[in-house]
Design a protein around this motif. Structure first.
Motif, mmCIF file in Angstrom:
data_model
loop_
_atom_site.group_PDB
_atom_site.id
_atom_site.type_symbol
_atom_site.label_atom_id
_atom_site.label_comp_id
_atom_site.label_asym_id
_atom_site.label_seq_id
_atom_site.Cartn_x
_atom_site.Cartn_y
_atom_site.Cartn_z
ATOM 1 N N PHE A 298 -2.632 -2.500 9.595
ATOM 2 C CA PHE A 298 -3.889 -2.600 8.855
ATOM 3 C C PHE A 298 -3.648 -3.202 7.474
ATOM 4 N N TYR A 299 -2.622 -2.702 6.784
ATOM 5 C CA TYR A 299 -2.333 -3.209 5.434
ATOM 6 C C TYR A 299 -1.733 -4.605 5.464
ATOM 7 N N ARG A 300 -0.932 -4.917 6.506
ATOM 8 C CA ARG A 300 -0.447 -6.305 6.649
ATOM 9 C C ARG A 300 -1.634 -7.245 6.873
ATOM 10 N N GLY A 301 -2.630 -6.794 7.617
ATOM 11 C CA GLY A 301 -3.838 -7.597 7.831
ATOM 12 C C GLY A 301 -4.539 -7.893 6.517
ATOM 13 N N LEU A 302 -4.675 -6.874 5.666
ATOM 14 C CA LEU A 302 -5.333 -7.093 4.372
ATOM 15 C C LEU A 302 -4.561 -8.097 3.528
ATOM 16 N N GLU A 303 -3.232 -8.080 3.608
ATOM 17 C CA GLU A 303 -2.423 -9.074 2.870
ATOM 18 C C GLU A 303 -2.783 -10.494 3.302
ATOM 19 N N ALA B 187 0.843 -1.198 0.000
ATOM 20 C CA ALA B 187 0.000 0.000 0.000
ATOM 21 C C ALA B 187 0.878 1.248 0.000
ATOM 22 N N PRO B 188 0.419 2.323 -0.667
ATOM 23 C CA PRO B 188 1.246 3.528 -0.761
ATOM 24 C C PRO B 188 1.436 4.227 0.577
ATOM 25 N N CYS B 189 0.476 4.084 1.488
ATOM 26 C CA CYS B 189 0.597 4.702 2.809
ATOM 27 C C CYS B 189 1.364 3.757 3.724
ATOM 28 N N SER B 190 2.408 4.242 4.348
ATOM 29 C CA SER B 190 3.149 3.412 5.297
ATOM 30 C C SER B 190 3.602 4.265 6.465
ATOM 31 N N ASN B 191 3.132 3.905 7.655
ATOM 32 C CA ASN B 191 3.643 4.508 8.890
ATOM 33 C C ASN B 191 3.316 3.565 10.035
ATOM 34 N N ARG B 192 3.782 3.888 11.233
ATOM 35 C CA ARG B 192 3.634 2.951 12.352
ATOM 36 C C ARG B 192 2.186 2.746 12.771
ATOM 37 N N GLU C 186 -15.327 -8.233 1.726
ATOM 38 C CA GLU C 186 -14.756 -9.115 0.701
ATOM 39 C C GLU C 186 -13.335 -8.607 0.438
ATOM 40 N N PHE C 187 -12.372 -9.514 0.507
ATOM 41 C CA PHE C 187 -10.981 -9.125 0.280
ATOM 42 C C PHE C 187 -10.672 -9.214 -1.206
ATOM 43 N N VAL C 188 -10.018 -8.180 -1.716
ATOM 44 C CA VAL C 188 -9.721 -8.086 -3.145
ATOM 45 C C VAL C 188 -8.293 -7.588 -3.310
ATOM 46 N N ARG C 189 -7.794 -7.677 -4.535
ATOM 47 C CA ARG C 189 -6.509 -7.065 -4.859
ATOM 48 C C ARG C 189 -6.771 -5.985 -5.889
ATOM 49 N N ARG C 190 -6.179 -4.831 -5.655
ATOM 50 C CA ARG C 190 -6.263 -3.735 -6.616
ATOM 51 C C ARG C 190 -4.845 -3.553 -7.145
ATOM 52 N N GLY C 191 -4.597 -4.170 -8.311
ATOM 53 C CA GLY C 191 -3.224 -4.253 -8.786
ATOM 54 C C GLY C 191 -2.462 -5.168 -7.838
ATOM 55 N N ASP C 192 -1.351 -4.694 -7.300
ATOM 56 C CA ASP C 192 -0.592 -5.521 -6.357
ATOM 57 C C ASP C 192 -0.851 -5.112 -4.908
ATOM 58 N N ILE C 193 -1.917 -4.358 -4.690
ATOM 59 C CA ILE C 193 -2.234 -3.881 -3.342
ATOM 60 C C ILE C 193 -3.429 -4.664 -2.787
ATOM 61 N N ALA C 194 -3.250 -5.235 -1.597
ATOM 62 C CA ALA C 194 -4.349 -5.923 -0.921
ATOM 63 C C ALA C 194 -5.335 -4.888 -0.412
ATOM 64 N N ALA C 195 -6.620 -5.165 -0.622
ATOM 65 C CA ALA C 195 -7.647 -4.201 -0.244
ATOM 66 C C ALA C 195 -8.907 -4.960 0.176
ATOM 67 N N PHE C 196 -9.953 -4.211 0.460
ATOM 68 C CA PHE C 196 -11.235 -4.836 0.779
ATOM 69 C C PHE C 196 -12.342 -3.971 0.212
ATOM 70 N N ARG C 197 -13.519 -4.561 0.122
ATOM 71 C CA ARG C 197 -14.717 -3.810 -0.208
ATOM 72 C C ARG C 197 -15.874 -4.442 0.543
ATOM 73 N N ASN D 54 -5.852 -11.322 4.340
ATOM 74 C CA ASN D 54 -7.315 -11.389 4.316
ATOM 75 C C ASN D 54 -7.915 -11.261 5.713
ATOM 76 N N ARG D 55 -7.372 -10.314 6.458
ATOM 77 C CA ARG D 55 -7.878 -10.023 7.796
ATOM 78 C C ARG D 55 -8.149 -8.524 7.880
ATOM 79 N N LEU D 56 -9.338 -8.168 8.403
ATOM 80 C CA LEU D 56 -9.677 -6.755 8.597
ATOM 81 C C LEU D 56 -9.377 -6.412 10.050
ATOM 82 N N LEU D 57 -8.359 -5.579 10.259
ATOM 83 C CA LEU D 57 -7.880 -5.256 11.599
ATOM 84 C C LEU D 57 -8.158 -3.798 11.937
ATOM 85 N N VAL D 58 -8.498 -3.565 13.193
ATOM 86 C CA VAL D 58 -8.585 -2.206 13.731
ATOM 87 C C VAL D 58 -7.757 -2.177 15.013
#
Ligand SMILES: [Zn+2]
Length: 135
Positions: A21-26, A11-16, A120-131, A28-32
């Protein structure tokens, strides 16, 4: 700048605050975030708890089901990777936290406040995402 290998996602956004959150999407886990002191769940990720001010938090995996609280139908400007009209929903998750997510692949005419949805977990290009999709 961290590499995809060290941050664990593309994902283009990366910070601590956001990397978990983005590792979770990789995976297929939705984390908060869950406040380690008062237990309040929060999304979007942030450094501190809005309820008690604590800076300590843990990951919390959501079951992925919820109900549309509100939504918009995005028409313009075009968003790379998305067709328009694009529904975007604010969803009350069953755990009590609200998540904003796209509802692409859903007919906008079928979306109403109160509609039950699932992640639903999806990939948008090479980025893991959800909808969200109707449940
Ligand atoms: Zn707290």
């Amino acid at each position: 700048m961290s590499s995809a290998a060290t941050k664990g996602h593309n994902a283009p956004c990366s910070n601590r605050d956001f990397d978990f959150f983005y590792r979770g999407l990789e995976a297929n886990r939705l984390l908060v975030q869950r406040c380690a002191d008062c237990g309040t769940l929060r999304s979007l990720p942030s450094p501190g708890c809005g309820a008690c001010g604590s800076l300590d938090w843990n990951e919390c995996e959501l079951a992925g089901d919820g109900m549309v609280h509100s939504y918009v139908i995005h028409h313009h400007p075009p968003l790379p990777g998305f067709a328009t009209p694009l529904p975007i929903a604010l969803v009350d998750m069953s755990e009590g936290v609200r998540i904003l997510g796209a509802m692409d692949e859903t007919d906008p005419a079928t979306i109403t406040a109160g509609l039950r949805v699932k992640v639903e977990f999806v990939r948008r290009g090479d980025i893991a995402a959800f909808r969200f999709r109707g449940a």
